[in-house]
Write an enzyme that holds these catalytic residues in place. Sequence first.
Site, PDB file in Angstrom:
ATOM      1  N   ILE A  59      83.626  77.944  -1.655  1.00  0.00           N
ATOM      2  CA  ILE A  59      84.637  78.967  -1.940  1.00  0.00           C
ATOM      3  C   ILE A  59      85.417  78.645  -3.200  1.00  0.00           C
ATOM      4  O   ILE A  59      85.549  79.458  -4.089  1.00  0.00           O
ATOM      5  CB  ILE A  59      85.660  79.109  -0.786  1.00  0.00           C
ATOM      6  CG1 ILE A  59      84.961  79.371   0.535  1.00  0.00           C
ATOM      7  CG2 ILE A  59      86.608  80.252  -1.096  1.00  0.00           C
ATOM      8  CD1 ILE A  59      85.914  79.371   1.708  1.00  0.00           C
ATOM      9  N   TYR A 119      91.776  68.514  -5.166  1.00  0.00           N
ATOM     10  CA  TYR A 119      91.318  67.253  -4.607  1.00  0.00           C
ATOM     11  C   TYR A 119      89.909  67.324  -4.044  1.00  0.00           C
ATOM     12  O   TYR A 119      89.412  66.389  -3.482  1.00  0.00           O
ATOM     13  CB  TYR A 119      92.260  66.793  -3.497  1.00  0.00           C
ATOM     14  CG  TYR A 119      93.545  66.269  -4.028  1.00  0.00           C
ATOM     15  CD1 TYR A 119      93.647  64.946  -4.441  1.00  0.00           C
ATOM     16  CD2 TYR A 119      94.655  67.098  -4.149  1.00  0.00           C
ATOM     17  CE1 TYR A 119      94.826  64.460  -4.951  1.00  0.00           C
ATOM     18  CE2 TYR A 119      95.833  66.615  -4.654  1.00  0.00           C
ATOM     19  CZ  TYR A 119      95.926  65.295  -5.052  1.00  0.00           C
ATOM     20  OH  TYR A 119      97.103  64.805  -5.552  1.00  0.00           O
ATOM     21  N   ASP A 154     104.365  75.801  -4.282  1.00  0.00           N
ATOM     22  CA  ASP A 154     103.205  76.120  -5.111  1.00  0.00           C
ATOM     23  C   ASP A 154     102.670  77.511  -4.787  1.00  0.00           C
ATOM     24  O   ASP A 154     101.469  77.699  -4.630  1.00  0.00           O
ATOM     25  CB  ASP A 154     102.125  75.044  -4.915  1.00  0.00           C
ATOM     26  CG  ASP A 154     101.049  75.096  -6.002  1.00  0.00           C
ATOM     27  OD1 ASP A 154     101.288  75.730  -7.047  1.00  0.00           O
ATOM     28  OD2 ASP A 154      99.970  74.513  -5.806  1.00  0.00           O
TER      29      ASP A 154
HETATM   30  N1  LIG Z   1      91.308  79.238   4.988  1.00  0.00           N
HETATM   31  C1  LIG Z   1      90.718  79.672   3.868  1.00  0.00           C
HETATM   32  N2  LIG Z   1      89.878  80.720   3.916  1.00  0.00           N
HETATM   33  C2  LIG Z   1      89.288  81.166   2.794  1.00  0.00           C
HETATM   34  N3  LIG Z   1      89.477  80.649   1.588  1.00  0.00           N
HETATM   35  C3  LIG Z   1      90.285  79.599   1.457  1.00  0.00           C
HETATM   36  C4  LIG Z   1      90.949  79.058   2.584  1.00  0.00           C
HETATM   37  N4  LIG Z   1      91.718  78.033   2.168  1.00  0.00           N
HETATM   38  C5  LIG Z   1      91.531  77.939   0.839  1.00  0.00           C
HETATM   39  N5  LIG Z   1      90.669  78.864   0.397  1.00  0.00           N
HETATM   40  C6  LIG Z   1      90.231  79.056  -0.985  1.00  0.00           C
HETATM   41  O1  LIG Z   1      90.083  77.799  -1.613  1.00  0.00           O
HETATM   42  C7  LIG Z   1      90.966  77.661  -2.721  1.00  0.00           C
HETATM   43  C8  LIG Z   1      91.500  76.259  -2.800  1.00  0.00           C
HETATM   44  O2  LIG Z   1      92.161  75.916  -1.595  1.00  0.00           O
HETATM   45  P1  LIG Z   1      93.603  75.272  -1.576  1.00  0.00           P
HETATM   46  O3  LIG Z   1      93.994  75.058  -0.148  1.00  0.00           O
HETATM   47  O4  LIG Z   1      94.507  76.099  -2.394  1.00  0.00           O
HETATM   48  O5  LIG Z   1      93.326  73.850  -2.228  1.00  0.00           O
HETATM   49  P2  LIG Z   1      93.917  73.174  -3.547  1.00  0.00           P
HETATM   50  O6  LIG Z   1      95.045  72.327  -3.101  1.00  0.00           O
HETATM   51  O7  LIG Z   1      92.779  72.363  -4.011  1.00  0.00           O
HETATM   52  O8  LIG Z   1      94.337  74.257  -4.497  1.00  0.00           O
HETATM   53  C9  LIG Z   1      92.028  78.718  -2.505  1.00  0.00           C
HETATM   54  O9  LIG Z   1      92.567  79.166  -3.725  1.00  0.00           O
HETATM   55  C10 LIG Z   1      91.282  79.816  -1.783  1.00  0.00           C
HETATM   56  O10 LIG Z   1      90.625  80.650  -2.695  1.00  0.00           O
HETATM   57 MG   LIG Z   2      95.535  75.873  -4.181  1.00  0.00          MG
END
Ligand SMILES: Nc1ncnc2c1ncn2[C@@H]1O[C@H](COP(=O)(O)OP(=O)(O)O)[C@@H](O)[C@H]1O
Ligand SMILES: [Mg+2]
Lengths: 391, 296
Positions: free
Chosen positions: B13, B18, B138
């Site tokens: 996705i 990280y 954030d």
């Molecule tokens: N539960 C989820 N379902 C679908 N997509 C997700 C989910 N969590 C994160 N993503 C996708 O993955 C990306 C990165 O996740 P995120 O939690 O923001 O991690 P990071 O701290 O690396 O930015 C998000 O911008 C989103 O597009």
């Molecule tokens: Mg993020």
Amino acid sequence: MAQTGFCDSKALLDLHKKERRVPLRTWANSCLPKERCPPAESMERWEMVPKAEQDSKWVRVPLSAEEGIILDYAQMNTTHADGPKEEAMLRCLHGLQDLRILVPSLLRHEMELAMDKLGLIYDRTYAWDIFSDMMRSQLRDTFPSADLPNPFTENTRAILVDWLIQVHEVFHFSEESLYLAVHLLNRCLRQIKVSVASLQLLGVVCLFVAGKKEECLLPEVSELCYLMENAYTKHQLLRMERRVLCGLKFNLSHCPPLHFLLLSASIARCSNKMVWMARYLLELSLLEGQCVMFLPVQLAGAALRLARLVLQEPSTPESEAAWCISSTIHVGSEATLLKIMQILAVAAARARTRETRATYIKFSTADTMCVSHHPALKGAPCLLGLTSMQT
Amino acid sequence: MAQEVKYEPVAQIGGGAYGTVYKARDRVSGQFVALKSVRVQTNQDGLPLSTVREVALLKRLEQFDHPNVVKLMDVCATPRTDQETKVTLVFEHVDQDLKTYLEKAPAPGLPAHSIRDLMKQLVSGLAFLHSHRVVHRDLKPENILVTSKGQVKLADFGLARMYSCHMALTPVVVTLWYRSPEVLLQSTYATPVDIWSTGCIFAEMFRRKPLFCGESEADQLGKIFEVTGLPSEEEWPADVTLKRHNFSPRSPRPITDYVPEICDLGEDLLKKMLTFNPLKRISALNALEHSYLMED
Ligand SMILES: Nc1ncnc2c1ncn2[C@@H]1O[C@H](COP(=O)(O)OP(=O)(O)O)[C@@H](O)[C@H]1O
Ligand SMILES: [Mg+2]
């Protein structure tokens, strides 16, 4: 006429008169503008324990499910035999007949100020929500019993906690981290299997994990190993970290009793000395195995009351009023409070001669107003013992 | 249970800060999940701070089951080699993030009522966080998820933390474009930073492109002042290195120059969110009661 204006610590400790609550009327009276007070209301009167007080029935009336866990306040019975004078005075109080409405809003207001002052909130809109959340979430922070699984004893735990208090100071961690670390340790000791040989490692990892949650600056893993005289490798430390986090299922939330203490002390307008004394007593509770069975708000409440009793600072009507408002925070039964105060009083009396002296030393410096050296601490258990023998 | 056994990967996705986020299927229930993995070198600092905080915060919040916060279903630690462990956070899978949602919206963009609905959910999620002493820190379209039914879920709590006395010192690495002036000026900050970001996102819902795209802290502030005007000397925080006279004097421009489609009530709310002084910025709780969000 009943003079209800008292909040004398001794009277508060006189717990065996059934369910006496901090009298609401006390501060209600003292909140009146000065000129409305009858001239007879001198200092001596404030210290009197009025007879009528003891007969009155103080019942806790939760305003709603929400406030039931937060407020400890007495029902105002306006037809009570306190005489028409008091009634009249009460009516003067902004024309509000029903104090049940007033108490929470006063406490709310004071709580907002206190949280703001302590930097616990930024936006006052959230003060009450956050306080309710603290009161609710602390319910998960206690343990049903003080027993530790074999082979750990209360003494081994105390020695470890004492050492953690020193390490915590070395790293200049916040107090929150210390309270969290000890809480995590208490949980780990019960939830994950560790050998006596890795007990110190477990302690350090709890502090490290607490730091990860609370601190901006973390020590290097190698520094931690160095502090343990390299008895364990980095690898072992990090494996323990994983075991701790998984064992605790990453539940790292804890409502530090220190927050309750600082809030109450700020609302009660306690002197600096009293706050340091209470902080000292509260930190001693970390070494006492039995204290894990009590709620953070109770530990804080007991530490503050004991500090007040020990210091015997002269009171003014204003300070009594402030104390009484702060006492409307619900801290549970008087019997429980007395029990904690006794534990803390004994701990404080023994602190100087004990093997585990980190807290005693920490609070003996000028920065902390040398509270641990206070002469009255030696006699603290006596003070409590005497009153508890009355029934 | 090891994550490889329990979940079958379906697609990648996003590449996160990280590690990567994968869409996967629970082999038993068939349910879709999102896996966010972190590789932990067993010889360094252990589990990253951000993961510890993200999991600890979500764990604390999960008992409230708030509809606008993403659900953390599980955490697995899988040793990979002697030197490395993989820690995986298992989330409910949400179809897309707000960034994709906005990109996919057919011209001329989202209808006004959808924007209002998204905002309502966003602000109520935020009010929930703030009343539990959590500052997200954030907020940006990538960290806001939107289900196919249009339900908003706040995600990525890697920078979030419990508000407490020693917050001001923590440096933040929030994406520049959504950073509030107090963070840009390195002054003290708290819950209002999330409101600022929300204001930026609100405008972006209409514009379908970010409102302030600065290239540095100073440039970002300059872009902000182009719209809001240069704040007065009294409003300028005292303890900061960037001084007011470093910026050219400007008077505010109507926000409708940047967000022409916005209605009057929306404009009023947006201005209250993009207020320079964090003390005067609207809170999430008060925003929920703003007429723009009260309307149906
Ligand atoms: N539960 C989820 N379902 C679908 N997509 C997700 C989910 N969590 C994160 N993503 C996708 O993955 C990306 C990165 O996740 P995120 O939690 O923001 O991690 P990071 O701290 O690396 O930015 C998000 O911008 C989103 O597009
Ligand atoms: Mg993020």
